[in-house]
Design a protein around this motif. Structure first.
Motif, PDB file in Angstrom:
ATOM      1  N   GLU A   1      35.624  39.785  37.572  1.00  0.00           N
ATOM      2  CA  GLU A   1      35.623  40.580  36.350  1.00  0.00           C
ATOM      3  C   GLU A   1      35.854  42.058  36.660  1.00  0.00           C
ATOM      4  N   SER A   2      35.322  42.506  37.791  1.00  0.00           N
ATOM      5  CA  SER A   2      35.459  43.917  38.159  1.00  0.00           C
ATOM      6  C   SER A   2      36.907  44.290  38.443  1.00  0.00           C
ATOM      7  N   VAL A   3      37.648  43.381  39.064  1.00  0.00           N
ATOM      8  CA  VAL A   3      39.051  43.665  39.402  1.00  0.00           C
ATOM      9  C   VAL A   3      39.855  43.916  38.128  1.00  0.00           C
ATOM     10  N   VAL A   4      39.566  43.160  37.088  1.00  0.00           N
ATOM     11  CA  VAL A   4      40.281  43.341  35.823  1.00  0.00           C
ATOM     12  C   VAL A   4      40.036  44.744  35.269  1.00  0.00           C
ATOM     13  N   MET A   5      38.782  45.175  35.298  1.00  0.00           N
ATOM     14  CA  MET A   5      38.446  46.501  34.788  1.00  0.00           C
ATOM     15  C   MET A   5      38.982  47.591  35.710  1.00  0.00           C
ATOM     16  N   LEU A   6      38.943  47.370  37.018  1.00  0.00           N
ATOM     17  CA  LEU A   6      39.479  48.348  37.962  1.00  0.00           C
ATOM     18  C   LEU A   6      40.964  48.566  37.706  1.00  0.00           C
TER      19      LEU A   6
END
Length: 444
Positions: free
Chosen positions: A98-103
């Protein structure tokens, strides 16, 4: 029809962007801040206009012969550090997928902020950037202000769908952030109709902020108005207008608005306020346990069960500061605060060195108003999850670019002064040598 207009505007701009990449920055700001494609109902609604503009802008940046050096100022270096730190916290995130998407989303904002700093290099370009920001947010502010007045403040103002400022609280903070920048354009305008139009826009944006029913926005408005008065060269006039308009605006709002604002004093009895405090505790305890923070997208039941006093009361961060703390740890929060401090300090430097310069008065006015804008955002942002909202980063870029322009003017004047001294010394030496040579025959 709207789909076609937006598509033609974007694709029609691409050849100009390749030739003058700074136009791509302006188009990016327009698309990312205003989200005009969200006002359509057809294919344009989800079309990747921003990605196309960003790609063409970066190509234009590579091929242009214009100067494109990134000024390695403390602000730029700190922004690089913040971007790199977010990448590091993503690697060690509690929920990496999920973090990669926001990053990916945040990285686009950071990349285009750097592009803005590289490409916006003249007074005219800075002014166009400010006009683009004002036009993009002013559209919703004027529209929301008219809506608030027409309904007697009986309905809530919302932001554009699918954007960072979709919620009523978020769009209210956007209005607070843009009002001081509108004041800058008002001060610079020579045409009386532009001045009147900008004054009306400021008033309507203020009504739109009130019409959002956001308690955090009310606190932000108070801080913004105080610093706007503090930074104004006409304190008596502005203070008188505020004393006249503010009570009228508050009295205009209905009783249900007043009742909601009064809950600021009884926050312990308000479930929404207590939920925010619960989220702040969660972020703080997570940062204590994890030096790198939890990464993006940490606001879920598992995180609250581990770190929150009330595990089943899951909320977003509702604070740019606790958002930075929970997601990126104490180091991330420190870098973010340092970025804000350096931007403020650079703006203060611009104000100081242009204080008695009529030719650079615009730079001092802009720096003062951006300071007011950042105060409003900093206070209102204490209650909202807008750490990655792009407008403050573009205002920061405007400060860097304005500082660059002022520095170049001062450097050119200093170089001219040094050259004048050298020329005077050379002329004096030549004159002295001529006089000495003329005196020799007489002596013999």
């Amino acid at each position: 029809m709207r789909d076609l207009v937006i598509t033609l505007a974007v694709f029609g701009s691409l050849p100009f962007i390749l030739k003058r990449p700074y136009i791509g920055v302006l188009m990016w700001v327009w698309i990312s801040v205003m989200n005009p494609h969200r006002l359509s109902w057809g294919f344009a609604y989800s079309f990747p206009f921003a990605a196309i503009i960003a790609g063409v802008t970066l190509i234009g940046l590579l091929v242009t012969k214009d100067p494109k050096k990134l000024p390695m100022t403390p602000i730029v270096i700190t922004l690089m550090a913040f971007s790199g730190w977010m990448g590091l916290t993503t690697i060690f995130s509690m929920w990496p997928n999920e973090s990669v998407v926001m990053l990916n989303r945040v990285s686009k904002i950071m990349l285009m902020t750097f592009a803005t700093i590289m490409l916006i290099k003249t007074k005219e370009q800075v002014t166009l950037l400010i006009w683009t920001l004002v036009g993009s947010l002013g559209y919703y502010g004027v529209k929301g202000g008219i809506f608030t007045v027409a309904t007697g403040g009986g309905s809530i103002v919302w932001g554009p769908q699918g954007s960072y400022i979709e919620g009523n609280n978020e769009v209210a903070l956007a209005f607070i952030t843009i009002i001081p920048v509108m004041a800058f354009l008002y001060m610079q305008a020579q045409n009386k109709w532009v001045r009147w139009g900008m004054a009306a826009s400021i008033l309507l944006c203020a009504f739109a902020a009130l019409g959002s029913y956001s308690r955090g926005a009310l606190v932000g408005i108070g801080a913004m108005l105080f610093f706007l008065w503090l930074k104004s060269p006409k304190k008596v006039l502005l203070g008188g207008l505020m004393l006249l308009i503010v009570p009228i605006a508050i009295t205009f709002m209905p009783d249900k608005w007043s009742s909601r604002m009064e809950t600021i004093n009884t926050y312990k009895q308000d479930s929404s306020a207590m939920g925010r405090i619960n989220a702040w505790y969660m972020a703080y305890h997570m940062a204590l346990d994890r030096p790198l923070g939890g990464g993006f997208e940490i606001y879920n039941r598992t995180a609250f069960e581990l770190y929150a006093p009330v595990p089943d009361d899951v909320h977003a961060a509702h604070s740019i500061y606790f958002q930075a703390l929970g997601e990126h740890g104490f180091v991330g929060l420190g870098i973010y605060l340092l970025l804000a401090f350096l931007t403020w300090r650079k703006a203060a430097w611009i104000v100081r060195v242009t204080a008695k310069r009529e030719d650079l008065k615009w730079a001092g006015d802009l720096a003062r108003m951006i300071q007011v804008s950042l105060i409003g955002f900093g206070v209102g942002g204490a209650f909202l999850s807008l750490l990655y909202y792009d407008v403050p980063y573009y205002l920061m870029a405007a400060i860097v670019s304005t500082g660059y322009i002022v520095e170049k003017v001062l450097e050119a004047e200093a170089a001219a002064a040094r050259a004048a001294v050298r020329d005077a010394a050379r002329a004096a030496r030549i004159d002295a040598e001529a006089q000495a040579q003329a005196a020799r025959p007489a002596a013999s």
